[in-house]
Design a protein around this motif. Structure first.
Motif, short mmCIF file in Angstrom:
data_model
loop_
_atom_site.label_atom_id
_atom_site.label_comp_id
_atom_site.label_asym_id
_atom_site.label_seq_id
_atom_site.Cartn_x
_atom_site.Cartn_y
_atom_site.Cartn_z
N ARG A 169 0.82 -1.20 0.00
CA ARG A 169 0.00 0.00 0.00
C ARG A 169 0.86 1.26 0.00
N LEU A 170 1.99 1.20 0.69
CA LEU A 170 2.86 2.37 0.69
C LEU A 170 3.40 2.63 -0.71
N ARG A 171 3.72 1.58 -1.44
CA ARG A 171 4.15 1.76 -2.82
C ARG A 171 3.04 2.37 -3.66
N ALA A 172 1.81 1.90 -3.46
CA ALA A 172 0.67 2.46 -4.20
C ALA A 172 0.45 3.92 -3.84
N LEU A 173 0.61 4.25 -2.56
CA LEU A 173 0.47 5.65 -2.14
C LEU A 173 1.53 6.51 -2.80
#
Length: 809
Positions: A480-484
Motif C-alpha cells: 500500500r505504501l508503494r501504491a500511495l
C-alpha cells in the motif's frame, strides 16, 4: 500613423521616460511596471525580501523575457518609424538598435534595484556587497545577453520576430532543465536563467567565481552573434558577400565561443559523467553496484570490500522492506570529501540520489555507512514512482482539468522510513517526532506531505515525514505504501481513509512513545532552527560562519571580526555566539572567551546540548591555561548536561585524564591537545600518548578500550585483544579503577562485535550484538544492535574469513 509621429518628436528634448517610450515602445513601460510590481511582491516574501541571490534569481528569470521583448520592441519600433521611407536595415542601424535595447533593458532593472535597496530599511540586509554582485551577475547579466538576442530575433524575422524572441529563452531554459535531468550535477548555468546553485539545504552561498566566468563567456557568445549579424545584415546568406572587416572581427569571436562551449565541463558550467570520472578515477563493481571513487582517497582493498558488503547488505534489506528492486545496477559516485563534491555536482554536505538514472552521490562514507540506505531507498522507489523521474508525482483531476501533484514529503518520508532500523542517536524517529510535537514545533502533515515539504525546516520535515511513512509501513505494509507513493498521496483511494484521520491515528501512536528528559532536550536543539525562508540573512550568515571556522586557527582575529558581525546581524542565534567565543579563545583572548561562555551559561533560552558544548569548550580553555580545578569543574558540568552517550563517554574520559599529573601529561594531552583545538591533530602522537597512559595505569581498562578504539578501523585483529581486555566481564568487582563503566562496557561490546565481523568471526559478532540488544537501555540502541546482528547473519552466508588488510590498489 506611427512613423510620422515618431519622426516629429525631438527625442533629445523629451523627458527620459517619454524618450524611452518613443524609441522602444509602450511595452518598455509595461515591463518596467511588471518588474517593479514583482519587486514589491518579493519584498514581502521571506528570503526574497533582501537584495541577495534569491531575489536576483527570481527577478532575473522575468528579466530574461522582458529583455528579449524589449530588444524586439526596439526593432519593431524602428521598422514602424521607417515605414514611409522604406529604409533598409544596415550594420550601423543594427548596432544602434542593439545599444538602444541594452540601455532600455538595463533601465528597466533600475527601479527594482532601488526598491530592493529601499526595503533594506524594513528588512535587515547583512551583505549589500554580495547582493549587488548577484544583481549584476543575474538580472543585469541576463539583460546584457537577452536584449541583443531580442534585437537579432526581430531583425532576422520581421513577421514573427516577437515569437522568435520569446522562444529563445524558453528553449534555453528547456535545455537547462534537460541538463538537470540528464547530467549528474544539481546546479545549472544558463544565459537567461542565470544560476541554480543546488540543494536549498546547502545554505551558504557567495557569488561564485565561475558565475562571473560564465557571464563573461555569455558576452563572448552574444558578441559573436551580434558581430556576425552586423557582417551579414543586408548582404544575404553567402558569407562571401558579407562585410569583410566585420567578418574578420567575427571569426575569432566565433572560434572563442566554440572553444568556451567545448570547455564548459572544465570551466564548471556543465558537468558530465566523463568529467566526474577524471576525479573519481577508480571503479568497484559488485553484484548490484558500480562504485566510482578517487584513487587519492587512499581506500585499501579491505575498505573497498567492506564498502561493497555494506552496500549489498542494504540492498538486500531494502528489497525485503519495500518489496521492489531497481531495474538495473546502481551507480554510486563516492567523492573524497564534501568540498570536491560541491565543486563538481553542486551539493556539499547534502547527499542526493537520482532515481531515474539509478545514481547516488555521497562522500567519505565510513563503515558502516549511516546514510547510504536513505539514498538507496530513493533509487528503489524509482521502480514504482512516476516513469520520468521515479518520484512521487502524478496528475490528479480537478474537475475537467488534470493538475500536477508532487508529494515531496512521501519522496523523503519513504526513504526515512526504510532506514528506521539503524537510528542515528539515542532516539528513534518516532521518539524524535513525538518530542517535536511535545515541544510545539511540529507542522501539520498537510504542510509536509505535498510540495510544501521543501518550505519547512529540513530537520522537522524529514522527521515528521519519515515517522509517518514508517507508521504506514509498519501498520499497513509495503504494498500500500508503494501504491500511495505512485499516486502522489491519494490517501483516500489507497487507504480508504483521508489524511486527517490517518494523522490522528499516527499522533495517538506517537503519544505512547516513551520520552526521557534527554529525548526532549535533544529535540529542543535538533528542531530549534527554522527553515531557510525564516532565517535572518540565511545564505550570507551560513557562508560567513563557514568562512570563519576555516580561519579560526590561521587568522583568528579575522574570524572574530566576522563572527562579531554575524552575532550583530542575528543576535538571537546561540551557535554564532558559541563560535565567536571559540574564535576569541583561538585569538588568545581567554578572558573574553570565558566571559562569553558565562553569558551563554546564564541564558535560559540556550538549549541543553549547546550548554554542554559551551561547558566542554570552557574546560578545554581552562586546561590550556593549566587551571586544573576549573577544568574539572567545567568538565563535570559538561558531563551533567550531556544528552548523548558519546558526549558522556568523552567527558568521563577527560575527567579521568584530569585526576593525576601523569594522566594530564598523557591522556590529557591526547584528548585536549597541546593547544586549543589541537586534539587529534597528530594521530601518531595521540596513539603514543594513549599507549603511555595504558602502560602507566595498567589497572584502568579505559587504556586498552581507547587503544582498541583507535585500531578498530585500521586493523581489527590488533584491536580485538585490547577490546577483549577492556570489556572482559571477569574484572575485579571491588576495584573501581579496574572496572569499565557500564556506558563504556556497551560501546566496547559493540566494537568487539564490529571487530569480529570485520575478521569474519560471525558467531562472536552475533553473540556480541545479541547481548547488546538484550541489555539495551533505550529502543534506538536495541535497534542498532539488531541491525548489526542481521548484518552478521547475512554476511555469514556470503563471506568466508577475514577481509585482508593490504595497501591501496
Amino acid at each position: 500613423m506611427v512613423g510620422p509621429a515618431v519622426k516629429g518628436v525631438n527625442e533629445r528634448g523629451a523627458n527620459p521616460v517619454l524618450r524611452a517610450t518613443i524609441l522602444v515602445g509602450k511595452r518598455w513601460l509595461v515591463w518596467v511596471a511588471v518588474l517593479a510590481a514583482l519587486t514589491l511582491a518579493l519584498d514581502f516574501v521571506p528570503l526574497f525580501d533582501v537584495l541577495g541571490y534569491d531575489f536576483a534569481f527570481a527577478l532575473g528569470m522575468v528579466a530574461a523575457f522582458a529583455s528579449v521583448d524589449i530588444g524586439h520592441g526596439v526593432v519593431a519600433r524602428w521598422r514602424a518609424s521607417t515605414l514611409d521611407s522604406g529604409a533598409a536595415l544596415d550594420a550601423l542601424t543594427l548596432a544602434r538598435l542593439v545599444r538602444r535595447a541594452i540601455l532600455a533593458a538595463l533601465a528597466a532593472l533600475a527601479p527594482p534595484l532601488v526598491l530592493s535597496l529601499a526595503n533594506a530599511a524594513r528588512v535587515r540586509n547583512c551583505s549589500l556587497g554580495d547582493g549587488l554582485a548577484f544583481y549584476a551577475l543575474l538580472p543585469v547579466g541576463t539583460a546584457l545577453f537577452a536584449a541583443p538576442a531580442g534585437v537579432l530575433a526581430g531583425a532576422w524575422s520581421p513577421r514573427r520576430g516577437r515569437l522568435v524572441a520569446w522562444s529563445v529563452p524558453l528553449l534555453s531554459l528547456a535545455w537547462a532543465a534537460w541538463r538537470l535531468w540528464a547530467d549528474p550535477a544539481v546546479f545549472a548555468f544558463d544565459p537567461f536563467g542565470g544560476f541554480v546553485p543546488g540543494p536549498v539545504y546547502d545554505e551558504a552561498l557567495r557569488p561564485p567565481a565561475r558565475l562571473l566566468i560564465f557571464r563573461l563567456t555569455n558576452l563572448v557568445w552574444i558578441g559573436a552573434a551580434v558581430t556576425v549579424a552586423l557582417a551579414a545584415v543586408g548582404r544575404g546568406r553567402d558569407p562571401r558577400r558579407w562585410r569583410r572587416g566585420l567578418t574578420l572581427a567575427a571569426a575569432p569571436l566565433v572560434i572563442a565561443s566554440a572553444c568556451l562551449f567545448a570547455l564548459r565541463g572544465d570551466l564548471g558550467f556543465a558537468i558530465r559523467r566523463d568529467d566526474l570520472l577524471v576525479v573519481l578515477d577508480r571503479t568497484l563493481t559488485t553484484e548490484h553496484f558500480v562504485v566510482h571513487y578517487a584513487s587519492s582517497a587512499g581506500k585499501t582493498p579491505a575498505d573497498l570490500a567492506l564498502q561493497a558488503e555494506d552496500y549489498e547488505f542494504r540492498y538486500a534489506q531494502l528489497s525485503e522492506t519495500l518489496g521492489a528492486t531497481p531495474a538495473g545496477p546502481v551507480t554510486v559516485w563516492d567523492f573524497p570529501n564534501a568540498d570536491v563534491k560541491k565543486a563538481y555536482v553542486g551539493a556539499g554536505h547534502t547527499l542526493y540520489a537520482r532515481p531515474w538514472t539509478r545514481e547516488i552521490f555521497v562522500q567519505a562514507e565510513r563503515f558502516p555507512s549511516g546514510r547510504i540506505r536513505h539514498e538507496l531507498a530513493h533509487v528503489f522507489a524509482g521502480a514504482f514512482g512516476d516513469p520520468i523521474l521515479g518520484i512521487s508525482f502524478a496528475w490528479h483531476w480537478k474537475g475537467p482539468l488534470p493538475l500536477p501533484t508532487l508529494a515531496m514529503g512521501l519522496v523523503e518520508g519513504l526513504a526515512e522510513a526504510a532506514d528506521t532500523s539503524d537510528p542515528d542517536g539515542a532516539s528513534t524517529i518516532h521518539q524524535e517526532a513525538a518530542a517535536m510535537i511535545a515541544d510545539g514545533r511540529a507542522p501539520p502533515l498537510t504542510a509536509i506531505v505535498g510540495a510544501g515539504f521543501s518550505a519547512q525546516s529540513g530537520a522537522r520535515a524529514y522527521t515528521m515525514a519519515g515517522s509517518f511513512c514508517a507508521f504506514l509501513l509498519e501498520t499497513r505494509g509495503s504494498e500500500r505504501l508503494r501504491a500511495l507513493y505512485r499516486s502522489a498521496g491519494n490517501f483516500s483511494d489507497v487507504y480508504r481513509t483521508p489524511l486527517a484521520t490517518l494523522e490522528v491515528e499516527w499522533r495517538a501512536f506517537l503519544a505512547k512513545q516513551p520520552l526521557s528528559k534527554d529525548d526532549r532536550a535533544r529535540a529542543a536543539e535538533q528542531f530549534r532552527r527554522p527553515a531557510i525562508f525564516k532565517k535572518v540573512c540565511a545564505r550570507d550568515l551560513a557562508a560567513r560562519l563557514g568562512e570563519a571556522r576555516g580561519l579560526e586557527r590561521v587568522a583568528p582575529a579575522t574570524a572574530v571580526r566576522m563572527l562579531e558581525g554575524a552575532c550583530a546581524d542575528d543576535p538571537h542565534e546561540p551557535t554564532f555566539r558559541l563560535e565567536l567565543v571559540q574564535a576569541r579563545a583561538f585569538a588568545g583572548d581567554r578572558r573574553g572567551a570565558l566571559e562569553g561562555l558565562g553569558r551563554l551559561a546564564a541564558d535560559a533560552d540556550v538549549t541543553q546540548p549547546l550548554h554542554a558544548q559551551a561547558a566542554s569548550l570552557a574546560a578545554e580553555i581552562q586546561f590550556q591555561a593549566r587551571d586544573v580545578a576549573n577544568a574539572v569543574a567545567e568538565e563535570k558540568r559538561a558531563l551533567a548536561l550531556a544528552t548523548e552517550d558519546g558526549d558522556r563517554r568523552l567527558a568521563t574520559v577527560k575527567l579521568r585524564a584530569l585526576e593525576t599529573p601523569l594522566g594530564r601529561d598523557t591522556l590529557g594531552r591526547a584528548l585536549f591537545g597541546d593547544a586549543l583545538g589541537g586534539a587529534g591533530a597528530d594521530p601518531v602522537l595521540m596513539f603514543h600518548l594513549l599507549a603511555e597512559y595504558a602502560r602507566l595505569f595498567p589497572a584502568d581498562r579505559l587504556g586498552p578500550y581507547l587503544l582498541g578504539r583507535q585500531l578498530l578501523g585500521r586493523d581489527p585483529s590488533l584491536a580485538l585483544p585490547f577490546l577483549s581486555r577492556a570489556c572482559d566481564d571477569d574484572a575485579p568487582s571491588g576495584n573501581a579503577e579496574g572496572t569499565l563503566p557500564p556506558l563504556f562496557q556497551r560501546e566496547c561490546r559493540r566494537m568487539v562485535g564490529e571487530a569480529a565481523y570485520r575478521l569474519g568471526d560471525f558467531d562472536r559478532a552475533r553473540a556480541a550484538y545479541g547481548r547488546l540488544a538484550d541489555e539495551a537501555d533505550v529502543e534506538a540502541e536495541r535497534l542498532r544492535a539488531l541491525d548489526m546482528q542481521a548484518r552478521a547473519i547475512w554476511a555469514s552466508s556470503r563471506r568466508q574469513g577475514p577481509i585482508a588488510r593490504t595497501a591501496a590498489p
